[in-house]
Design a protein around this motif. Structure first.
Motif, PDB file in Angstrom:
ATOM      1  N   ARG A  49     -35.104   7.325  26.077  1.00 53.72           N
ATOM      2  CA  ARG A  49     -34.021   7.283  27.010  1.00 53.72           C
ATOM      3  C   ARG A  49     -32.940   6.531  26.079  1.00 53.72           C
ATOM      4  N   ILE A  50     -31.664   7.056  26.106  1.00 51.98           N
ATOM      5  CA  ILE A  50     -30.682   6.558  25.258  1.00 51.98           C
ATOM      6  C   ILE A  50     -29.793   6.245  26.324  1.00 51.98           C
ATOM      7  N   HIS A  51     -29.163   5.048  26.133  1.00 52.17           N
ATOM      8  CA  HIS A  51     -28.182   4.310  27.129  1.00 52.17           C
ATOM      9  C   HIS A  51     -27.495   3.308  26.408  1.00 52.17           C
ATOM     10  N   PHE A  52     -26.299   2.868  26.867  1.00 53.74           N
ATOM     11  CA  PHE A  52     -25.346   1.882  26.501  1.00 53.74           C
ATOM     12  C   PHE A  52     -26.288   0.620  27.145  1.00 53.74           C
TER      13      PHE A  52
ATOM     14  N   PHE B 252     -30.366   1.998  13.438  1.00 57.86           N
ATOM     15  CA  PHE B 252     -31.811   1.540  12.920  1.00 57.86           C
ATOM     16  C   PHE B 252     -32.888   2.065  13.857  1.00 57.86           C
ATOM     17  N   VAL B 253     -34.016   2.569  13.559  1.00 59.91           N
ATOM     18  CA  VAL B 253     -35.118   2.937  14.348  1.00 59.91           C
ATOM     19  C   VAL B 253     -36.438   2.378  13.838  1.00 59.91           C
ATOM     20  N   ARG B 254     -37.205   1.703  14.799  1.00 57.40           N
ATOM     21  CA  ARG B 254     -38.412   0.988  14.322  1.00 57.40           C
ATOM     22  C   ARG B 254     -39.068   1.984  13.418  1.00 57.40           C
ATOM     23  N   PRO B 255     -39.677   1.478  12.514  1.00 55.82           N
ATOM     24  CA  PRO B 255     -40.530   2.194  11.532  1.00 55.82           C
ATOM     25  C   PRO B 255     -41.510   3.073  11.837  1.00 55.82           C
TER      26      PRO B 255
ATOM     27  N   GLU C 171     -35.004   3.812  24.038  1.00 57.38           N
ATOM     28  CA  GLU C 171     -36.368   3.171  24.321  1.00 57.38           C
ATOM     29  C   GLU C 171     -37.278   4.250  24.884  1.00 57.38           C
ATOM     30  N   ASP C 172     -38.553   3.918  25.215  1.00 57.00           N
ATOM     31  CA  ASP C 172     -39.577   4.557  25.431  1.00 57.00           C
ATOM     32  C   ASP C 172     -39.832   4.461  27.349  1.00 57.00           C
ATOM     33  N   GLU C 173     -40.829   5.136  27.738  1.00 61.34           N
ATOM     34  CA  GLU C 173     -40.893   4.985  28.981  1.00 61.34           C
ATOM     35  C   GLU C 173     -41.239   3.752  29.614  1.00 61.34           C
ATOM     36  N   ALA C 174     -42.014   2.873  28.720  1.00 59.14           N
ATOM     37  CA  ALA C 174     -42.045   1.588  29.221  1.00 59.14           C
ATOM     38  C   ALA C 174     -40.927   0.446  28.623  1.00 59.14           C
ATOM     39  N   ALA C 175     -39.765   1.125  28.568  1.00 57.84           N
ATOM     40  CA  ALA C 175     -38.585   0.148  28.168  1.00 57.84           C
ATOM     41  C   ALA C 175     -38.723  -0.533  26.680  1.00 57.84           C
ATOM     42  N   MET C 176     -39.772  -0.042  25.709  1.00 59.36           N
ATOM     43  CA  MET C 176     -39.816  -0.855  24.591  1.00 59.36           C
ATOM     44  C   MET C 176     -38.611  -0.266  23.885  1.00 59.36           C
ATOM     45  N   PRO C 177     -37.745  -1.327  23.231  1.00 59.78           N
ATOM     46  CA  PRO C 177     -36.626  -0.737  22.195  1.00 59.78           C
ATOM     47  C   PRO C 177     -37.161   0.069  21.119  1.00 59.78           C
ATOM     48  N   LEU C 178     -36.594   1.272  20.605  1.00 59.65           N
ATOM     49  CA  LEU C 178     -37.201   1.774  19.630  1.00 59.65           C
ATOM     50  C   LEU C 178     -36.105   1.972  18.627  1.00 59.65           C
ATOM     51  N   GLY C 179     -34.848   2.057  18.873  1.00 55.87           N
ATOM     52  CA  GLY C 179     -33.702   2.073  17.813  1.00 55.87           C
ATOM     53  C   GLY C 179     -32.412   1.858  18.519  1.00 55.87           C
ATOM     54  N   PHE C 180     -31.568   1.565  17.643  1.00 53.86           N
ATOM     55  CA  PHE C 180     -30.148   1.201  18.196  1.00 53.86           C
ATOM     56  C   PHE C 180     -29.104   1.762  17.263  1.00 53.86           C
TER      57      PHE C 180
ATOM     58  N   GLN D  36     -39.295  11.151  14.413  1.00 60.02           N
ATOM     59  CA  GLN D  36     -39.428  11.822  15.793  1.00 60.02           C
ATOM     60  C   GLN D  36     -37.932  12.244  16.339  1.00 60.02           C
ATOM     61  N   GLY D  37     -37.052  12.065  15.408  1.00 59.01           N
ATOM     62  CA  GLY D  37     -35.671  12.614  15.799  1.00 59.01           C
ATOM     63  C   GLY D  37     -34.902  11.401  16.575  1.00 59.01           C
ATOM     64  N   LEU D  38     -35.385  10.151  16.557  1.00 56.47           N
ATOM     65  CA  LEU D  38     -34.366   9.287  17.335  1.00 56.47           C
ATOM     66  C   LEU D  38     -33.104   8.906  16.663  1.00 56.47           C
ATOM     67  N   ALA D  39     -33.156   8.899  15.361  1.00 60.96           N
ATOM     68  CA  ALA D  39     -31.701   8.599  14.587  1.00 60.96           C
ATOM     69  C   ALA D  39     -30.747   9.809  14.768  1.00 60.96           C
ATOM     70  N   ARG D  40     -31.181  10.799  14.898  1.00 61.41           N
ATOM     71  CA  ARG D  40     -30.469  12.134  15.355  1.00 61.41           C
ATOM     72  C   ARG D  40     -29.945  12.008  16.655  1.00 61.41           C
TER      73      ARG D  40
END
Length: 156
Positions: free
Chosen positions: A4-7, A89-92, A58-67, A97-101
């Motif tokens: 999920r990507i959101h402000f 930044f994306v968590r190592p 963030e993932d389904e559990a609302a854990m921040p993965l990148g910003f 997985q394409g999060l930065a993109r």
């Protein structure tokens, strides 16, 4: 996994502290000798800065993965606005997985909604992983980046 990507609203930016700690640890190698602020101070700055906008993955559990930290700026040549991507930044553990993109695509989509003329960003010359991605999805600008260091503690 589809993130999920959101402000992220200013009052929730404290949630970035764990990611900011990882980001600062990586940047210590690039910014050897620079005095890097604590993750809590970084999150507080993002929460209080009136122009900073934060896209959060963030993932389904609302854990921040990148910003991605964005600024909406005037672009006087075209008499429009443009976007400035200041940090990405994306968590190592979540890389590859394409999060930065996806964060950049979300910034581009927002820019289209706002009528930006372009989205721009800078990257350290030795960040090979980021440069490889950016060369696949963007065009290298014809601009050089220069800096005047005003605080010796924040110097490279």
């Amino acid at each position: 996994m589809i993130p999920r990507i959101h402000f992220l609203p200013p009052q929730d930016r404290h949630r970035l502290a764990p990611l900011l700690a990882l980001y600062a640890a990586e940047m210590r190698g690039v910014l050897a000798g620079a005095a890097i602020a604590t993750p809590e101070a970084q999150a507080a700055l993002l929460a209080s800065h009136p122009a900073a906008e934060v896209l959060l993955a963030e993932d389904e559990a609302a854990m921040p993965l990148g910003f991605a930290i964005l600024f909406d700026l005037p672009e006087v040549v075209f008499a429009r606005r443009c976007g400035m991507l200041d940090d990405l930044f994306v968590r190592p553990a979540s890389r590859g997985q394409g999060l930065a993109r996806a964060l950049i695509e979300a910034a581009v989509a927002e820019g289209r909604l706002r009528g930006w003329s372009h989205l721009r960003w800078i990257v350290p010359e030795d960040d090979a992983g980021a440069i490889a991605l950016y060369q696949r999805i963007a065009t290298r600008a014809d601009w050089r980046s220069y800096v005047i260091r005003l605080d010796a503690a924040a110097s490279l």
